[in-house]
Design a protein around this motif. Structure first.
Motif, PDB file in Angstrom:
ATOM      1  N   LEU A   1       1.123   2.141  -8.247  1.00  8.08           N
ATOM      2  CA  LEU A   1       1.672   2.122  -6.894  1.00  8.08           C
ATOM      3  C   LEU A   1       3.161   2.432  -6.912  1.00  8.08           C
ATOM      4  O   LEU A   1       3.681   3.170  -6.064  1.00  8.08           O
ATOM      5  CB  LEU A   1       1.420   0.752  -6.260  1.00  8.08           C
TER       6      LEU A   1
ATOM      7  N   SER B   1      11.783   0.984  -8.199  1.00  5.00           N
ATOM      8  CA  SER B   1      10.578   1.737  -8.564  1.00  5.00           C
ATOM      9  C   SER B   1      10.908   3.143  -9.062  1.00  5.00           C
ATOM     10  O   SER B   1      10.004   3.900  -9.414  1.00  5.00           O
ATOM     11  CB  SER B   1       9.617   1.821  -7.374  1.00  5.00           C
TER      12      SER B   1
ATOM     13  N   GLU C   1       0.852  -1.188   0.000  1.00  3.85           N
ATOM     14  CA  GLU C   1       0.000   0.000   0.000  1.00  3.85           C
ATOM     15  C   GLU C   1       0.887   1.237   0.000  1.00  3.85           C
ATOM     16  O   GLU C   1       2.045   1.184   0.427  1.00  3.85           O
ATOM     17  CB  GLU C   1      -0.915   0.012   1.225  1.00  3.85           C
ATOM     18  N   ALA C   2       0.348   2.354  -0.474  1.00  3.98           N
ATOM     19  CA  ALA C   2       1.147   3.566  -0.627  1.00  3.98           C
ATOM     20  C   ALA C   2       1.748   4.036   0.696  1.00  3.98           C
ATOM     21  O   ALA C   2       2.936   4.389   0.761  1.00  3.98           O
ATOM     22  CB  ALA C   2       0.301   4.673  -1.247  1.00  3.98           C
ATOM     23  N   GLU C   3       0.954   4.039   1.755  1.00  3.06           N
ATOM     24  CA  GLU C   3       1.449   4.578   3.021  1.00  3.06           C
ATOM     25  C   GLU C   3       2.592   3.759   3.619  1.00  3.06           C
ATOM     26  O   GLU C   3       3.636   4.328   3.982  1.00  3.06           O
ATOM     27  CB  GLU C   3       0.307   4.718   4.027  1.00  3.06           C
TER      28      GLU C   3
ATOM     29  N   GLN D   1       5.719   4.388   1.601  1.00  4.56           N
ATOM     30  CA  GLN D   1       6.294   5.716   1.833  1.00  4.56           C
ATOM     31  C   GLN D   1       7.009   5.784   3.185  1.00  4.56           C
ATOM     32  O   GLN D   1       8.043   6.431   3.316  1.00  4.56           O
ATOM     33  CB  GLN D   1       5.207   6.778   1.731  1.00  4.56           C
TER      34      GLN D   1
ATOM     35  N   THR E   1      -2.545  -1.385 -11.654  1.00  2.06           N
ATOM     36  CA  THR E   1      -2.529  -0.944 -10.262  1.00  2.06           C
ATOM     37  C   THR E   1      -1.127  -1.013  -9.684  1.00  2.06           C
ATOM     38  O   THR E   1      -0.712  -0.144  -8.907  1.00  2.06           O
ATOM     39  CB  THR E   1      -3.484  -1.807  -9.418  1.00  2.06           C
TER      40      THR E   1
ATOM     41  N   GLN F   1       3.949   6.078  -7.267  1.00  2.00           N
ATOM     42  CA  GLN F   1       3.861   6.807  -6.002  1.00  2.00           C
ATOM     43  C   GLN F   1       5.111   6.589  -5.149  1.00  2.00           C
ATOM     44  O   GLN F   1       5.497   7.450  -4.362  1.00  2.00           O
ATOM     45  CB  GLN F   1       2.629   6.347  -5.223  1.00  2.00           C
ATOM     46  N   SER F   2       5.741   5.429  -5.305  1.00  2.00           N
ATOM     47  CA  SER F   2       6.949   5.125  -4.533  1.00  2.00           C
ATOM     48  C   SER F   2       8.165   5.833  -5.123  1.00  2.00           C
ATOM     49  O   SER F   2       8.863   6.574  -4.453  1.00  2.00           O
ATOM     50  CB  SER F   2       7.171   3.606  -4.500  1.00  2.00           C
TER      51      SER F   2
END
Length: 474
Positions: free
Chosen positions: A271, A362, A232-234, A237, A267, A274-275
């Motif tokens: 993701l 990534s 997941e993104a959170e 991060q 998807t 975002q990373s």
């Protein structure tokens, strides 16, 4: 006592008593490069039944030990098992976190109907694990559901638990959070007359625990590879922030992180966008019945098996992963798309072995949003970490308490060049002679006692493509 070329660490210059004094100097003993064993850290959710408290790191050597420490079927138990399966000789450290207080566990139902007209077997797959129940002619759905409930209770390693409301089994993930949404169910009966009405996979899990207390607890431990529990993104991060801190110029404990993705290409690449980190690599295994955390742990364990930081990881098998259905196995065009978007595809090789296509990070764009392939392969970051470590350890050994004089820069430069040539011998760097004029060691213009060093590092790249042309001659 003063000498142009010799200095003493323990023999004081003020000594007046006659004698012959000799000290030992170990600073020149090490002439080789440092070893590069890889230590893996697994972070995941525990169960209250585990004996190991949360946020306390511990070395783990077996599946059974992990089960006792963190609770059977817990997320972190399954991750430890996957890592050890993929690499039995792994140096593995595990730190657990408790479920988020506000977290919700994923739930699902298995509903049976009818009455058996013949003997048979009811099989339930939970991910890749199968639970079988014998069926006798005349058994009702309620009887079979009760037997299946008993069988599930005996399989304590499953990531879910069941409660009975015959002929329905209510299923709940052992850990709260989004991981439970990835638990896949599939049931079938060979007994005529008895049917499985529904076997929907679990859903509704939400709110994952904060990983930052766990990473803070091991910030000084120096792990090289961290397996992320949740794609997941959170959480990614949070791990990115940790990696940037421990791997920065001040801490210098270079590390990377792995994640697992069994979902869609679109998807997964979103993701990774975002990373966008040169220190995070996510293995894509579409259609897998394994949990993402298990894919991440197995991938991390295989990365750790290769101590040469520059050697490509292409074709390495990740033992323990399942073979997806043919429809889910990735095509070449999809793999190319994944590699261009920071996602590491896995494929099924000969003999049904799940193996790495090419391990990439990534990182795809620089801070301006411009496409940047400088950190495409995860081996590039691993190589830079090792080069830094080799240079830092050499100068630390040679110059622990030296004075800074006009002769010091040349001495430091000589040691660094020696390290670079040794790295070239091992095919970790190349073109050292061509770049040696770029090795600069000079005094800082503002800070007394500082030496500024520039080290060009031409990293050896992996051999990924051999392109040939066949000329037809008649």
């Amino acid at each position: 006592m003063a000498s142009r070329n010799i200095s003493f660490a323990t023999i004081p210059a003020s000594t007046r008593k006659p004698g012959k004094y000799f000290e030992f100097n170990t600073r020149l003993a090490v002439r080789t490069l440092p070893g590069n064993p890889q230590r893996v850290l697994v972070i995941g959710q525990r169960l209250a039944a585990g004996s190991q408290a949360a946020l306390q790191a511990v070395e783990v050597f077996s599946d059974e030990q992990a089960a006792q420490l963190f609770g059977r079927g817990s997320q972190v138990h399954l991750m430890a098992r996957a890592a050890i399966t993929a690499n039995p000789y792994l140096q593995l450290t595990v730190i657990s976190v408790d479920d988020a207080a506000a977290g919700l566990a994923a739930t699902g139902k298995l509903t049976l109907a009818g009455k058996a007209d013949s003997n048979g077997v009811l099989s339930l797959w939970v991910g890749t694990q199968r639970v079988d129940v014998a069926i006798a002619a005349g058994d009702t759905a309620a009887i079979v559901a009760s037997a299946l409930h008993t069988a599930l209770t005996r399989h304590a390693d499953l990531p879910l638990q069941a409660s009975l409301a015959a002929p329905v089994l209510n299923l709940t993930a052992r850990n709260k959070g989004s991981q439970g949404n990835w638990i896949k169910l599939r049931a079938s009966s060979t007994a005529k007359g008895l049917t499985v009405v529904s076997d929907a996979s679990l859903s509704g899990g939400s709110i994952d625990p904060d990983l930052r207390p766990a990473t803070a607890a091991v910030v000084a431990a120096g792990h090289h590879i961290i397996a992320c529990p949740t794609p997941e993104a959170e959480p990614l991060q949070q791990l990115r922030q940790h990696l940037e801190f421990v791997s920065g110029a001040m801490e210098q404990r270079g590390a990377i992180a792995t994640a697992g993705w069994p979902g869609s290409l679109a998807t997964g690449t979103a993701l990774m966008a975002q990373s966008n980190s040169g220190r995070i690599s996510m293995a894509w295994h579409r259609g897998s019945n394994k949990l993402p955390c298990e894919i991440a742990a197995g991938y991390a364990a295989v990365l750790a098996s290769e101590e040469d930081p520059a050697r490509p990881l292409n074709t390495l098998e990740i033992k323990g992963l399942d073979v997806p259905a043919i429809a889910d196995q990735t095509m070449r065009t999809e793999q190319e798309n994944a590699l261009y978007n920071g996602l590491t595809p896995l494929e099924v090789g000969p003999g049904g072995r799940v193996q790495i296509v090419r391990a990439v990070s990534s990182y795809t764009r620089d801070p301006q949003g411009v496409e940047d392939e400088s950190l495409l392969d995860i081996t590039t970051m691993r190589t830079l970490d090792y080069v830094r470590r080799a240079c830092r350890e050499r100068v630390s050994l040679r110059f622990p308490r030296d004075k800074l004089s006009a002769r010091t820069p040349d001495k430091v430069r000589s040691e660094i060049l020696d390290v670079l040539y040794k790295l070239e011998e091992l095919e970790i760097l190349e073109a050292v002679d061509a770049n040696k004029d770029g090795v600069l060691v000079e005094r800082d213009l503002q800070n007394v006692g500082w030496l500024c060093v520039k080290i060009p590092a031409d990293v050896v790249n992996g051999l990924h493509v051999i392109a040939g042309r066949i000329d037809l001659l008649l």
